[in-house]
Design an enzyme around this catalytic site. Structure first.
Site, short mmCIF file in Angstrom:
data_model
loop_
_atom_site.label_atom_id
_atom_site.label_comp_id
_atom_site.label_asym_id
_atom_site.label_seq_id
_atom_site.Cartn_x
_atom_site.Cartn_y
_atom_site.Cartn_z
N ASP A 48 2.94 14.14 7.00
CA ASP A 48 3.40 12.84 7.52
C ASP A 48 2.47 12.40 8.65
O ASP A 48 2.91 11.95 9.72
CB ASP A 48 4.86 12.88 7.99
CG ASP A 48 5.42 11.47 8.20
OD1 ASP A 48 4.69 10.49 7.95
OD2 ASP A 48 6.60 11.36 8.60
N HIS B 157 1.83 13.25 1.97
CA HIS B 157 2.47 12.29 2.87
C HIS B 157 1.54 11.94 4.04
O HIS B 157 1.55 12.59 5.09
CB HIS B 157 3.78 12.87 3.41
CG HIS B 157 4.67 11.85 4.04
ND1 HIS B 157 6.04 11.85 3.91
CD2 HIS B 157 4.38 10.78 4.82
CE1 HIS B 157 6.55 10.83 4.58
NE2 HIS B 157 5.56 10.17 5.16
N ASN C 80 3.58 1.71 3.85
CA ASN C 80 4.03 0.83 4.95
C ASN C 80 2.83 0.35 5.77
O ASN C 80 2.70 0.64 6.95
CB ASN C 80 5.06 1.56 5.84
CG ASN C 80 4.50 2.82 6.48
OD1 ASN C 80 3.61 3.47 5.95
ND2 ASN C 80 5.01 3.16 7.65
O1 DOR Z 1 7.42 8.85 12.41
C1 DOR Z 1 7.19 8.10 11.47
N1 DOR Z 1 6.06 7.37 11.43
N2 DOR Z 1 8.09 7.98 10.48
C2 DOR Z 1 7.97 7.03 9.53
O2 DOR Z 1 8.81 6.95 8.68
C3 DOR Z 1 6.85 6.09 9.55
C4 DOR Z 1 5.70 6.65 10.25
C5 DOR Z 1 4.65 5.61 10.57
O3 DOR Z 1 4.22 4.91 9.63
O4 DOR Z 1 4.21 5.53 11.70
ZN ZN Z 2 5.70 8.89 6.73
#
Ligand code: DOR
Ligand code: ZN
Length: 449
Positions: A310, A61, A95
């Site tokens: 993430d 992620h 994204n």
């Molecule tokens: O904190 C986040 N940042 N959650 C997400 O779902 C997207 C991500 C981002 O792309 O900055």
């Molecule tokens: Zn994410």
């Protein structure tokens, strides 16, 4: 014929425990693991002087950005951060600008990445508008699809369960997983409207809008969808005890479901927001100590499949705006995940086998990354050499990521990745990136199916 490289004098993590041996690498793969006297001669040799060797981390992620968001992170800076953190493969989220949601946008991304990366990169795609394109996106190499239930990204209406099911069914034909960001859009929007009416713009308002309920509702909806499709569903960044409970129940019920947690949801709670403010603002948000404990407990019992960062880099100015509603959510995590987890290992709170399983072995299985995730003969030589004794303070000003801030700044950690090898190439040495951009592989799904 001599093999390419021998890494001698290592403590090598294997499923059977830690063995003191050397690793022979040939043509980018692990040729043999044995005592040095039993290995063939080699063109190159590196003495690891007793360092611990783990399978390179697979971070499923990661937001590498680049293209029109290259000011936040580029394929080079993001993968350099990965290499510095002992991560040898990352899976990139869709994204982006433009959104990865077609063969064309995927191919463009791969082409740019190919020239820049220093670790291996696989790609998520969002659902395309025309579901018949799902097959070609996978043929072009996407390793997974991503569904955001918190906002529409990609071509499918997220309010429409039947449309989502059609997408899941199409994806199931290709056997790649669907990753889900489980936060319910309607719940968030309703909460936000009320808070805005009350003129709330403080950091706690963000937590209130993106409530525990918002995650739970989206998880329950995802589980219902999973019951009606044969697609494999991977729940991203679980943050709440209740949401986790529902996912574990669904697993026990035999659904094809896996899940991941992030270091920030393990190590940080909403209490940290008081000091860190919007710097620690992330979606889903930081939760309570009770939630932290539930995630740790499930991880230690081997019930959480993956720990992923993430890694979501933004510019520092975007993290510090007056109104919480304008702050960009996300935390850069690639350079802190392994040291944080190793610290827990050193403290006796986490076993090395759970660490290796959740950061390499399981992600390789879930995303079907062939011949990666384990240190066994024949696998790609993706590995990280670690000094378990080194103690130091996290210093985000020295990150390779363009996002030079961290909620973990100043934390004392013990255990440091000191050398990272990708396909047998040394890419990071003592914190320095020593590989040329383009050394990393683009991982395409056909390779893995
Ligand atoms: O904190 C986040 N940042 N959650 C997400 O779902 C997207 C991500 C981002 O792309 O900055
Ligand atoms: Zn994410």
């Amino acid at each position: 014929m001599p093999v390419d490289l021998i890494l001698s004098n290592a403590k090598i993590y294997s499923r059977k425990g830690i063995i003191e041996a050397s690793i022979a690498i040939d043509e980018s793969r692990i040729f043999k693991i044995a005592k040095e006297t039993n290995l063939p001669t080699a063109s190159g040799k590196l003495d690891l002087k007793g360092l611990l060797v783990l399978p390179g981390l697979i971070d499923s992620h990661v937001h590498l950005r680049d293209q029109q968001l290259a000011h936040k992170e580029s394929f080079f800076s993001g993968t350099a951060a990965a290499a510095a953190g002992g991560v040898t493969t990352v899976i990139d989220m869709p994204n982006n600008k433009p959104v990865t949601m077609s063969s064309k946008s995927l191919q463009e991304r791969m082409e740019i990445a190919q020239r820049q990366t220093v670790v291996n990169v696989g790609f998520y795609s969002a659902f395309p508008q025309n579901l018949s394109e799902i097959h070609s996106i996978v043929e072009d190499g996407a390793v997974a699809f991503k569904l955001y239930l918190s906002q529409k990204i990609g071509g499918v209406n997220i309010e429409d369960d039947e449309a989502l099911l059609q997408a899941f069914d199409k994806v199931s034909e290709t056997k790649v997983p669907v990753g889900v960001h489980a936060e319910d859009r309607e719940t968030i929007e309703k909460g936000k409207r009320e808070l805005l009416k009350a003129k709330r713009r403080d950091v706690e308002a963000h937590l209130e809008a993106r409530s525990h309920e918002a995650e739970r509702k989206a998880i329950q909806r995802t589980v219902h969808l999973a019951q009606r499709t044969s697609a494999h569903v991977h729940l991203c960044h679980l943050s709440t005890a209740a949401g986790l409970r529902d996912v574990l129940q669904a697993k026990r019920d035999g659904l094809s479901i896996t899940c991941e947690v992030t270091p920030h949801h393990l190590f940080l709670s909403s209490k940290h927001l008081k000091q860190l403010k919007t710097l620690a603002l992330v979606n889903p948000p930081l939760r309570t100590r009770r939630d932290n404990r539930a995630l740790w407990d499930a991880l230690r019992r081997g019930r959480v499949d993956a720990v992923s960062t993430d890694h979501a880099p933004h510019m520092i100015e975007e993290k510090k705006t007056d109104s919480v509603w304008d702050v960009k959510p996300g935390i850069p995590g690639l350079e802190t995940m392994l040291p944080l987890l190793l610290t827990r290992v050193n403290e006796g709170h986490l076993s090395l086998s759970i660490l290796a399983r959740a950061t390499s072995e399981r992600p390789a299985k879930i995303f079907n990354l062939k011949d990666r995730g384990n240190l066994v003969e024949g696998n790609h030589a993706d590995l990280v050499a670690i000094d378990m004794k080194q103690e130091y303070k996290i210093d985000s000003s020295r990150f390779h990521s363009k996002a030079k801030y961290s909620p973990f700044d100043g934390w004392r950690v013990k255990g440091k990745p000191v050398k990272t090898f990708v396909d047998g190439n040394l890419v990071m040495d003592e914190g320095e990136i020593v590989a040329e951009p383009g050394t990393g592989q683009i991982i395409r799904r056909p390779e893995s199916s």
